[in-house]
Structures are given as C-alpha cells and as structure tokens.
Design an enzyme around this catalytic site. Structure first.
Site, PDB file in Angstrom:
ATOM      1  N   ARG A  53      46.413  65.613  25.192  1.00 40.42           N
ATOM      2  CA  ARG A  53      45.293  65.501  24.100  1.00 40.42           C
ATOM      3  C   ARG A  53      45.267  63.994  23.785  1.00 40.42           C
ATOM      4  O   ARG A  53      45.993  63.483  23.387  1.00 40.42           O
ATOM      5  CB  ARG A  53      46.000  66.155  23.082  1.00 40.42           C
ATOM      6  CG  ARG A  53      45.160  66.394  21.631  1.00 40.42           C
ATOM      7  CD  ARG A  53      45.992  66.962  20.522  1.00 40.42           C
ATOM      8  NE  ARG A  53      46.090  68.211  20.671  1.00 40.42           N
ATOM      9  CZ  ARG A  53      47.072  69.177  20.395  1.00 40.42           C
ATOM     10  NH1 ARG A  53      48.228  68.382  19.848  1.00 40.42           N
ATOM     11  NH2 ARG A  53      47.137  70.184  20.335  1.00 40.42           N
ATOM     12  N   PRO A  54      44.082  63.570  24.580  1.00 40.35           N
ATOM     13  CA  PRO A  54      43.891  62.060  24.485  1.00 40.35           C
ATOM     14  C   PRO A  54      43.776  61.243  23.188  1.00 40.35           C
ATOM     15  O   PRO A  54      42.687  60.611  22.983  1.00 40.35           O
ATOM     16  CB  PRO A  54      42.633  61.910  25.371  1.00 40.35           C
ATOM     17  CG  PRO A  54      41.971  63.296  24.776  1.00 40.35           C
ATOM     18  CD  PRO A  54      42.871  64.282  24.580  1.00 40.35           C
ATOM     19  N   CYS A  55      44.845  61.077  22.635  1.00 37.68           N
ATOM     20  CA  CYS A  55      44.788  60.087  21.519  1.00 37.68           C
ATOM     21  C   CYS A  55      44.628  58.773  21.713  1.00 37.68           C
ATOM     22  O   CYS A  55      44.396  57.669  20.993  1.00 37.68           O
ATOM     23  CB  CYS A  55      46.218  60.364  20.576  1.00 37.68           C
ATOM     24  SG  CYS A  55      47.497  60.270  21.325  1.00 37.68           S
ATOM     25  N   HIS A  56      45.005  58.354  22.931  1.00 36.84           N
ATOM     26  CA  HIS A  56      44.813  57.094  23.707  1.00 36.84           C
ATOM     27  C   HIS A  56      43.447  56.700  23.537  1.00 36.84           C
ATOM     28  O   HIS A  56      43.202  55.450  23.678  1.00 36.84           O
ATOM     29  CB  HIS A  56      45.624  57.127  24.922  1.00 36.84           C
ATOM     30  CG  HIS A  56      44.966  57.793  26.102  1.00 36.84           C
ATOM     31  ND1 HIS A  56      45.214  59.122  26.324  1.00 36.84           N
ATOM     32  CD2 HIS A  56      43.846  57.610  26.842  1.00 36.84           C
ATOM     33  CE1 HIS A  56      44.458  59.816  27.278  1.00 36.84           C
ATOM     34  NE2 HIS A  56      43.572  58.645  27.541  1.00 36.84           N
TER      35      HIS A  56
END
Length: 168
Positions: free
Chosen positions: A133-136
């Site tokens: 879950r690409p919070c980056h």
C-alpha cells in the site's frame, strides 16, 4: 489464525504477518508488512505460527516488485482501521507506480477539507502495509520527502526503484 514469515529485501528483512483466509491466494490475507526499525512496527506475538508456505505468492509478488518486473500487487489484505483511515488507504492504493502525490492531494481525493492534511498524514503513518500500500508515494506539498514509518532513506529507495523501472 495468525501466521508470519520474514523475507530478505533491498529494504532489509521484512516481517510479513497474515491471517488465514479461504479467498486469498495461498490462503493468507496480508495484515502487516514491516521493516526493521519501523515506527509502530508489529512484533511477533505468542500464539502466532511461523509459516513461510502461507506467504509463497506474496513473497513472489514482492520479489517481482523489487526486481522491477511488476508495478502493482494482487494481494488480499486484512481490512481494519477507521472509515477515515480506510478512505485514505484506498487513495494510496490508487497512486500510480512511479508517481507521487502530496498529502493535500490525498485529502482532496477523499473529500476532506484542506485542514485535514495532518489527519491524512496520521492515517498514512498508520498504514500497516508498507510497500504494497504505497504510502512512500506521498510527499510534501513542496516536493520534499516527508514522513515515512520505515524511515526517509527507505522512502527514497522505493521512489528511486520505481523511477528507474518506470523509465526503463
């Protein structure tokens, strides 16, 4: 039943935690993916079962991501968190590979007022599924790296990996 395993990655050893789920590939829905030294990282608890076989598909997809062969994941997640957090996390999942949005962009996407940017940041910081879950992909309004539970070095590492493979 809670199961877990670890895997080596360019970010260090990842801890994968899941729940048995009949609908998930390999029968495991991912509940948490954390990196060493992560803020609010999950730790293995008594009663959990180590089971690498339960994560074969998830590990395969993560390896493919780190090698630049895939740009997304087909992994069932354990749902949780408040309605607000779930809306924020759904917005994270929609950020295209190799691109970034600001915290304000995420607030706007979920229909939250501009004043909710801090709450959006808190929800992003509580994301239990780093990488998948690409919070980056969320950065400050000025384009600077800001906040990442796994550390800013790892955030930059993931953004660089995606930039290289997106243009390759």
């Amino acid at each position: 039943m809670t199961v877990y395993t670890t895997m080596d990655s360019p970010l260090g050893e990842l801890l994968l935690v899941g729940e048995k789920a009949a609908t998930a590939k390999d029968g495991t829905a991912l509940a948490s993916l954390s990196v060493p030294g992560q803020k609010y990282a999950v730790v293995v608890r008594d009663g959990w079962t180590e089971d690498a076989d339960a994560f074969t598909e998830i590990v395969s997809q993560l390896r493919s991501y780190f090698e630049g062969r895939v740009t997304g994941f087909d992994i069932e997640f354990v749902t949780g968190g408040s309605d607000f957090r779930q809306r924020v996390w759904k917005a994270l999942e929609a950020i295209p590979y190799g691109t970034t949005l600001s915290y304000g962009d995420i607030a706007a996407q979920i229909g939250a007022p501009r004043a909710a940017v801090r709450a959006v940041g808190t929800a992003i910081g509580a994301n239990p599924l780093l990488v998948v879950r690409p919070c980056h992909r969320v950065i400050g309004a000025d384009g600077a790296l800001a906040g990442y539970a796994g550390g800013l070095e790892r955030k930059q590492q993931l953004l660089d990996l995606e930039r290289v493979h997106r243009t390759a």
